[in-house]
Write a protein that holds these residues in place. Structure first.
Motif, short mmCIF file in Angstrom:
data_model
loop_
_atom_site.label_atom_id
_atom_site.label_comp_id
_atom_site.label_asym_id
_atom_site.label_seq_id
_atom_site.Cartn_x
_atom_site.Cartn_y
_atom_site.Cartn_z
N LYS A 29 73.77 -57.74 55.82
CA LYS A 29 74.41 -58.72 56.67
C LYS A 29 74.46 -60.06 55.93
O LYS A 29 73.43 -60.60 55.52
N CYS A 30 75.67 -60.59 55.75
CA CYS A 30 75.82 -61.86 55.04
C CYS A 30 75.42 -63.02 55.95
O CYS A 30 75.64 -62.97 57.17
N PRO A 31 74.83 -64.08 55.39
CA PRO A 31 74.30 -65.18 56.22
C PRO A 31 75.35 -66.00 56.96
O PRO A 31 75.00 -66.74 57.87
N TYR A 32 76.62 -65.88 56.56
CA TYR A 32 77.69 -66.64 57.22
C TYR A 32 78.47 -65.79 58.22
O TYR A 32 79.32 -66.30 58.96
N CYS A 33 78.20 -64.49 58.29
CA CYS A 33 79.02 -63.55 59.04
C CYS A 33 78.68 -63.54 60.53
O CYS A 33 77.53 -63.34 60.92
N ASP A 34 79.73 -63.73 61.36
CA ASP A 34 79.53 -63.63 62.81
C ASP A 34 80.31 -62.45 63.40
O ASP A 34 80.48 -62.35 64.61
N GLY A 150 74.95 -64.49 49.80
CA GLY A 150 74.25 -63.27 50.19
C GLY A 150 75.03 -62.00 49.87
O GLY A 150 74.72 -60.93 50.42
N ARG A 151 76.02 -62.10 48.98
CA ARG A 151 76.80 -60.92 48.63
C ARG A 151 76.01 -60.04 47.66
O ARG A 151 75.20 -60.54 46.87
N THR A 214 74.53 -67.39 63.34
CA THR A 214 74.42 -66.84 61.99
C THR A 214 73.24 -67.51 61.29
O THR A 214 72.74 -68.56 61.72
N TYR A 215 72.80 -66.92 60.18
CA TYR A 215 71.69 -67.49 59.41
C TYR A 215 72.04 -68.88 58.92
O TYR A 215 71.22 -69.80 58.97
N PHE A 216 73.28 -69.06 58.43
CA PHE A 216 73.69 -70.36 57.91
C PHE A 216 73.71 -71.43 59.00
O PHE A 216 73.52 -72.61 58.71
N ALA A 217 73.97 -71.02 60.25
CA ALA A 217 73.97 -72.00 61.34
C ALA A 217 72.55 -72.54 61.57
O ALA A 217 72.36 -73.72 61.90
N SER A 218 71.56 -71.67 61.40
CA SER A 218 70.16 -72.07 61.58
C SER A 218 69.60 -72.77 60.35
O SER A 218 68.77 -73.68 60.46
#
Length: 393
Positions: A29-34, A150-151, A214-218
């Motif tokens: 799961k990529c950190p920007y993916c929703d 995170g690719r 998403t991870y990037f949002a946090s």
């Protein structure tokens, strides 16, 4: 006869119909993916392919009574990472679809793929099964950027994947992103130039945004300033135009006659059957327009299909008052817009329901004043969210 009642939908002709198939698994799961994607659990070799495909086929069958007699013009298999499917599984799925729907003989059939899941023999099998267009999630050709995103693939793997795809498919799209962590104008230019060197007929460029949940949002990464992002955008547009690509949608660029037919159907407010975990669908009838949503979790989706014969968690009629916004939310993304009469054809409502909003958008310089088209100006494209919001009411 045109409908003059602003509170009642009345369609004289149903819009074109497409099919979307959602594949919910990915390797990571990529950190920007929703998107509705689920990482394959650690320690497991994969997923139950046969079980999921059987659920998809059963799901499609539940939609057949809603679309009898209508031809399907395109198929899009998205995810997740659909290229994790076996070639045999893809063949089984597409054969089952052809047996159940009236598929246009030369229909565009797209599959999304990630470079890390691409093998030459496998791609040959996908092409033999009927896939004729592939969209590769490259995102960047810089290894440091790929790591930050995170690719799981490298730049070398991405280039190899593109070369393989170009040998096997009629059309290839490359997905790239800009505004990446610590990205400079020079790095962005290098990505564009590398992508252009392959001469694929279609390119998609998305500005990285921090989506909720998403991870990037946090844990936000260090993104470029707005000034740098604007400069990258202008640079991208200039390089693509000079290379012979035309921008036909906010994030989509194509060589002549190479636009994605499936996505054009979305943006023109066409209909689509949506099957698979978390899939959305839009189906029109003479007197109403509906939207559907399926169970998001793969296990819940498959269980629902097996024991209830239906995985819908939402099946609602779009209220007439909401149709102008839904229509403009899509069509204003197209740089050429749509004919004015498309609004009444696709919503079943008179154009007069939007008179106030249309006037306000034109006055602000966001909407072209040509009375025969609904089209954003260059300023409207730049500030698209502001333009679309004018139609909320």
């Amino acid at each position: 006869m045109l409908n003059s009642n602003p509170n009642k939908v009345s369609l004289t002709v149903l819009p074109p119909l497409a099919l979307y198939v959602h594949f919910p698994w990915c390797e990571k799961k990529c950190p920007y993916c929703d998107f509705n994607s689920h990482q394959i659990k650690e320690g497991k070799t994969g997923f139950d392919e046969e079980r999921y495909i059987n659920a998809l086929i059963a799901d499609l069958e539940t939609e057949l009574p809603n679309t009898w007699g209508r031809q399907v013009h395109s198929i899009f298999i998205g995810g997740g990472t659909p290229s994790l499917l076996s070639a045999q599984g893809m063949d089984h799925l597409l054969c089952a679809i052809r047996a159940r729907v009236n598929l246009e003989p030369d229909a565009e059939i797209t599959m999304e793929a990630n470079p890390g899941s691409i093998e030459a023999d496998k791609f040959a099998g996908f092409a033999k099964a009927g896939i004729n267009r592939v969209s590769i999630g490259v995102q960047s050709f810089q290894d440091e950027q790929l790591k930050a995103l995170g690719r799981i693939h490298s730049s070398i793997e991405a280039k190899r994947a593109i070369q393989i795809a170009m040998k096997h498919f009629k059309s290839v799209n490359l997905d790239l992103m800009y505004g990446l962590p610590n990205q400079t104008l020079e790095l962005a230019k290098a990505d564009i130039e590398t992508a252009l060197s392959f001469k694929t007929p279609h390119l998609s460029f998305y500005n990285l945004t921090l989506e909720p949940n998403t991870y990037f949002a946090s844990f936000p990464p260090n993104l470029p300033s707005e000034d740098v992002i604007d400069a990258i955008y202008e640079q991208n547009l200039d390089l693509l135009t000079k290379a012979g690509y035309h921008r036909y949608e906010v994030s989509a660029y194509a060589q002549k006659n190479q636009e994605c037919k499936h996505n054009l159907n979305y943006w023109r407010f066409g209909d689509y059957i949506g099957i698979g975990a978390g899939a959305h669908g839009k189906i029109s009838y003479p007197d109403r327009i509906t939207r559907q949503v399926r169970e998001r979790q793969p296990e819940a989706y498959m269980t629902a299909m097996e024991f209830k014969g239906n995985a819908l968690i939402e099946n609602r009629e779009i209220e007439a008052k909401d149709l102008p916004f839904e229509f403009m939310l899509n069509t204003l993304r197209l740089t050429e817009g749509v004919d004015t009469n498309t609004f009444s054809e696709r919503t079943g409502l008179p154009l007069s329901v939007m008179s106030k909003s249309l006037g306000e958008a034109s006055k602000k310089g966001l909407l072209d004043e040509n009375p025969s088209r609904l089209k954003a100006t260059a300023l409207g494209i730049r500030y698209l969210n502001n333009l679309q919001e004018l139609f909320l009411n």
